[in-house]
Enzyme design. Structure first.
Site, mmCIF file in Angstrom:
data_model
loop_
_atom_site.group_PDB
_atom_site.id
_atom_site.type_symbol
_atom_site.label_atom_id
_atom_site.label_comp_id
_atom_site.label_asym_id
_atom_site.label_seq_id
_atom_site.Cartn_x
_atom_site.Cartn_y
_atom_site.Cartn_z
ATOM 1 C CB SER A 238 36.042 16.197 23.959
ATOM 2 O OG SER A 238 35.750 14.827 24.063
ATOM 3 C CB THR A 285 32.310 14.348 18.445
ATOM 4 O OG1 THR A 285 31.199 15.145 18.799
ATOM 5 C CG2 THR A 285 33.591 15.138 18.652
ATOM 6 C CE LYS A 289 28.550 12.013 16.497
ATOM 7 N NZ LYS A 289 27.447 11.801 17.414
ATOM 8 C CG ASN A 310 29.514 6.924 17.824
ATOM 9 O OD1 ASN A 310 29.739 5.810 17.369
ATOM 10 N ND2 ASN A 310 28.978 7.115 19.013
ATOM 11 C CG ASP A 325 25.573 8.367 19.467
ATOM 12 O OD1 ASP A 325 26.267 8.290 20.503
ATOM 13 O OD2 ASP A 325 25.712 9.268 18.617
ATOM 14 N N GLY A 359 18.063 15.531 14.437
ATOM 15 C CA GLY A 359 19.504 15.543 14.140
ATOM 16 C C GLY A 359 20.069 14.134 14.259
ATOM 17 C CG ASN A 380 13.446 18.744 13.877
ATOM 18 O OD1 ASN A 380 14.091 18.852 14.912
ATOM 19 N ND2 ASN A 380 13.906 19.179 12.716
ATOM 20 N NE ARG A 381 15.001 25.023 15.096
ATOM 21 C CZ ARG A 381 16.179 25.540 15.370
ATOM 22 N NH1 ARG A 381 16.287 26.521 16.247
ATOM 23 N NH2 ARG A 381 17.262 25.079 14.808
HETATM 24 P P1 NAP Z 1 22.198 18.028 15.636
HETATM 25 O O1 NAP Z 1 22.353 16.988 14.598
HETATM 26 O O2 NAP Z 1 22.808 19.352 15.432
HETATM 27 O O3 NAP Z 1 20.612 18.247 15.879
HETATM 28 C C1 NAP Z 1 20.150 19.266 16.719
HETATM 29 C C2 NAP Z 1 18.648 19.151 16.878
HETATM 30 O O4 NAP Z 1 18.244 20.153 17.812
HETATM 31 C C3 NAP Z 1 17.864 19.416 15.591
HETATM 32 O O5 NAP Z 1 16.752 18.600 15.566
HETATM 33 C C4 NAP Z 1 17.494 20.884 15.742
HETATM 34 O O6 NAP Z 1 16.341 21.236 15.042
HETATM 35 C C5 NAP Z 1 17.202 20.940 17.214
HETATM 36 N N1 NAP Z 1 17.256 22.309 17.741
HETATM 37 C C6 NAP Z 1 18.359 23.088 17.881
HETATM 38 N N2 NAP Z 1 18.011 24.284 18.412
HETATM 39 C C7 NAP Z 1 16.668 24.240 18.608
HETATM 40 C C8 NAP Z 1 15.723 25.163 19.126
HETATM 41 N N3 NAP Z 1 16.108 26.358 19.578
HETATM 42 N N4 NAP Z 1 14.436 24.795 19.200
HETATM 43 C C9 NAP Z 1 14.043 23.568 18.783
HETATM 44 N N5 NAP Z 1 14.889 22.653 18.280
HETATM 45 C C10 NAP Z 1 16.186 22.987 18.183
HETATM 46 O O7 NAP Z 1 22.737 17.506 17.034
HETATM 47 P P2 NAP Z 1 22.855 15.990 17.580
HETATM 48 O O8 NAP Z 1 24.199 15.473 17.275
HETATM 49 O O9 NAP Z 1 21.656 15.219 17.148
HETATM 50 O O10 NAP Z 1 22.796 16.256 19.154
HETATM 51 C C11 NAP Z 1 21.606 16.670 19.775
HETATM 52 C C12 NAP Z 1 21.753 16.659 21.276
HETATM 53 O O11 NAP Z 1 22.070 15.350 21.723
HETATM 54 C C13 NAP Z 1 22.887 17.541 21.765
HETATM 55 O O12 NAP Z 1 22.320 18.598 22.471
HETATM 56 C C14 NAP Z 1 23.733 16.702 22.688
HETATM 57 O O13 NAP Z 1 23.797 17.253 23.984
HETATM 58 C C15 NAP Z 1 22.992 15.408 22.784
HETATM 59 N N6 NAP Z 1 23.933 14.281 22.650
HETATM 60 C C16 NAP Z 1 23.983 13.388 23.646
HETATM 61 C C17 NAP Z 1 24.822 12.305 23.561
HETATM 62 C C18 NAP Z 1 24.891 11.352 24.708
HETATM 63 O O14 NAP Z 1 25.646 10.381 24.603
HETATM 64 N N7 NAP Z 1 24.147 11.559 25.761
HETATM 65 C C19 NAP Z 1 25.612 12.111 22.428
HETATM 66 C C20 NAP Z 1 25.553 13.044 21.416
HETATM 67 C C21 NAP Z 1 24.702 14.138 21.530
HETATM 68 P P3 NAP Z 1 16.417 21.771 13.518
HETATM 69 O O15 NAP Z 1 16.462 20.564 12.665
HETATM 70 O O16 NAP Z 1 15.199 22.577 13.380
HETATM 71 O O17 NAP Z 1 17.674 22.591 13.422
#
Ligand code: NAP
Length: 511
Positions: A238, A285, A289, A310, A325, A359, A380-381
């Protein structure tokens, strides 16, 4: 009672060759080390004490650690005792003696005795009894190092420090114990150990000498230091401790922000137990959450809506939960909107946005944008999850396979596609990218994903996840402290940590 005026980071040096050990000793001296432990069990040849002691930059501890205690010593116990005695006579300032061997090594001259107990399996039931015996022994410093199996183990070990009758260094090994290596200083530990060269795998969960100084400002910690932290599992990578601690330093605040590894399902008991420290606020995180929203005694509107938080801020009766967020994503978008033909920003509400993912982050962003009057489409996938989100938000859903046929002016990637280590993946085909499109990738590890790189090549206006990450941390910082966050500094710290040049420098910082 402490042998030092302010808390000290003891730089631990363990190398197989004398030449490298000497080089690190010299470098540690240049970096201001006030205490150094030489892990002589690492040496592949018998130690040449004269060579190691000449030009010592500060007091030195001689340690020959056995494998059962996490060390590298390979020869017999008799040979170990002989070398310990020789190290004492040669002029080391401190010698580390395990509690079970102290009778074999007599006190000599001014050499101070660190009497130690290590347990690389866990925390023994009779920990308190062992500590009592150690305090009664002929010790100048008592050292207890056990391995945390649960977050509560840290509390048990730290309890030893509260009424310590002798200078005591007590903490937990393992990534679940990392925070105790810093928190113990608040309770009067005279020093903590930092790996001078982290690549040497000195001990599980050990922080580096450099990060204990630069990130955790060990010498400034005292009983009044306020504690904050990030809860997750895993948590070792982190960036939050880096940016929050940098912000505290910049504003001259007596506060510290630590990583807490808490396994899934253990959040409620962790929060209850750690109230005794106390911890004033947490970033939360994966995977906690949803649990954080459930554990909170008060939730803001977004947390109630998403069922995920968060941020937790301690109140008199429990925790107030928020979700920074969504606000961070909106602030980030607003601050980075492209200019139209009239040189004015095209307002957010007039943009058509395609959100990739369903997500936690997609959910926060889709809700927030919809509330702002933005025309949102979710894809979404997993169809079911995506359709459910779209229904909840009240926006359009398109099938993942149909995403390229969607009309939009802004594309927001909220999937993990392209995130480290899958750097050669992107969530849309490159032909989808055109100069009229604004592309916002919420991923920040790395900052320049393949999507961002391709989008820039095709003339898209781009926004990376670093801006949002810094803003969500900034909003948390404001809630924790009531002060405006130094966002520029926080962004600089994150970019420096993410830059490949910096990673190389860190790895090569010591010879
Ligand atoms: P999450 O709840 O696990 O959701 C992941 C998402 O990615 C789901 O919609 C999932 O689809 C999709 N996914 C994963 N692998 C995939 C693939 N191979 N092909 C297509 N879709 C795929 O995660 P989250 O907490 O929302 O975080 C998502 C992203 O946001 C992370 O990668 C992170 O880097 C970024 N993030 C950024 C910040 C920031 O402050 N900038 C903060 C937190 C997170 P399914 O539903 O089909 O599994």
């Amino acid at each position: 009672m402490s042998p030092f005026e302010t808390p000290v980071v003891c730089a631990v040096i363990g190398r197989t060759r004398h030449k490298m050990m000497q080089a690190e000793l010299e470098e540690a001296g240049k970096q201001g080390a006030k205490l150094i432990e030489l892990r002589l069990d690492f040496l592949s040849k018998p130690p040449d004490f004269k060579r190691l002691l000449e030009g010592r930059p500060c007091p030195l501890i001689a340690t020959f650690r056995r494998p059962a205690d996490g060390g590298q010593w390979r020869a017999s116990e008799d040979q170990r005792f002989m070398l310990i005695r020789q190290a004492i006579v040669a002029g080391f300032d401190f010698v580390d003696l395990e509690i079970d061997i102290i009778d074999k090594i007599p006190r000599f001259g001014k050499v101070q005795r660190i009497v130690s107990y290590h347990n690389i399996q866990g925390v023994p039931d009779n920990l308190e009894e062992i500590y009592k015996q150690m305090c009664a022994a002929d010790a100048d410093v008592v050292k207890i190092v056990v391995t945390a199996q649960t977050p509560a183990d840290n509390l048990r070990v730290m309890a030893l420090l509260k009424n310590a009758p002798k200078p005591t260094v007590a903490f937990c090994m393992g990534d679940m114990g990392t925070a105790s290596r810093v928190l113990g200083i608040r309770l009067g530990m005279p020093f903590t150990y930092g790996a001078f060269n982290k690549e040497r795998q000195i001990a599980p969960g050990i922080l580096s000498f450099s990060e204990l100084h630069k990130t955790y400002s060990i010498d400034k910690i005292n009983a009044e230091t306020k504690v904050f932290g990030v809860i997750g599992d895993p948590i070792g990578h982190s960036l939050s401790p880096l940016i929050h601690n940098a912000a505290f330093r910049k504003l001259g605040m007596n506060a510290i922000y630590l990583p807490f590894r808490v396994p899934r399902g253990e959040l409620a008991s962790f929060l209850t137990g750690y109230r005794e420290i106390p911890v004033h606020g947490y970033s939360v995180t994966i995977p906690h959450k949803e649990a954080a929203a459930k554990c909170a005694t008060e939730c803001d509107e977004l947390v109630t809506k998403f069922g995920a938080a968060n941020t937790l801020v301690a109140t008199e009766t429990g925790f107030h939960a928020t979700n920074t967020d969504a606000q961070a994503a909106l602030d980030s978008l607003r601050a980075n909107l492209p200019l139209g033909a009239d040189n004015q920003q095209v307002p957010l509400s007039s943009r058509k946005v395609l959100v990739l993912g369903a997500g936690g982050v997609a959910r926060a962003i889709a809700h927030a944008l919809h509330k702002e009057g933005v025309y949102v489409t979710v894809t979404n996938r997993s169809e079911e999850r995506g359709a459910k989100l779209a229904e909840e938000v009240g926006c359009k859903f398109v099938n993942w396979t149909a995403r390229h046929q969607t009309e939009c002016g802004t594309l927001i990637n909220c999937t993990s596609v392209g995130m480290h280590p899958n750097l050669d993946e992107m969530p849309v085909h490159q032909s989808f990218l055109n100069p009229e499109l604004m592309v916002f990738d919420t991923i920040y590890t790395p900052e320049t994903t393949l999507l961002i790189r391709e989008a820039r090549t095709r003339g898209c206006h781009c926004l990376t996840g670093v801006d949002m990450f810094v803003r969500q941390a900034g909003l948390q910082f404001e809630q924790f402290t009531g002060q405006a966050p130094p966002l520029d500094l926080m962004a600089m710290v994150v970019r420096k940590a993410l830059s490949p040049v910096h990673i190389k420098e860190e790895g090569e910082s010591a010879p």
